[in-house]
Write a protein that holds these residues in place. Structure first.
Motif: not given
Length: 135
Positions: A51, A54-57, A72, A74-75, A79-80, A97-98
């Protein structure tokens, strides 16, 4: 090269630089957006959802040395739900997480969750031998 709309990349296409492939996949408004594959200078490859560059999902990061992360993002960070493997050996699995593993869980249930959530994405990926396909 690929589709253009009003001078911007849109749809499917590839980005090349000095004879090497950098990205192939979906574009939106001149950015990596949708499913694609990004090749890094260090030899690692990310394949999955993007998105706005950036790598997302859901995605798979292959470091090129036998280590993989399936899970998963995020940014651009883990993440997940996610699992780190070396070959078929699970090294770490749980909730991230991050980019940090914050809660360890058994990988079997996590693979099933990932398969259920991201069936379409997994079917698009170049996975020939992995826990995501075989579990």
């Amino acid at each position: 090269y690929g589709d253009l709309k009003k001078g911007k990349r849109e749809g499917s296409g590839k980005l090349m630089a000095v004879g090497s492939l950098i990205y192939e996949g979906e574009w939106k408004n001149d950015k990596f957006d949708g499913f694609g594959k990004k090749y890094y200078q260090d030899g690692s490859i990310y394949e999955g959802n993007f998105r706005q560059n950036e790598c997302l999902g859901f995605g798979m990061l292959n470091w090129g040395d036998g280590y993989f992360y399936y899970g998963e993002f995020l940014g651009g960070l883990f993440q997940g739900i996610g699992v780190v493997l070396k070959g078929k050996q699970v090294l770490a699995s749980g909730i991230w997480d991050r980019g940090e593993l914050t809660y360890q869980r058994d990988h079997t249930g996590l693979f099933k969750k990932l398969q259920s959530r991201y069936k379409n994405e997994i079917n698009q990926m170049d996975i020939t031998e992995s826990f995501l396909v075989n579990n």
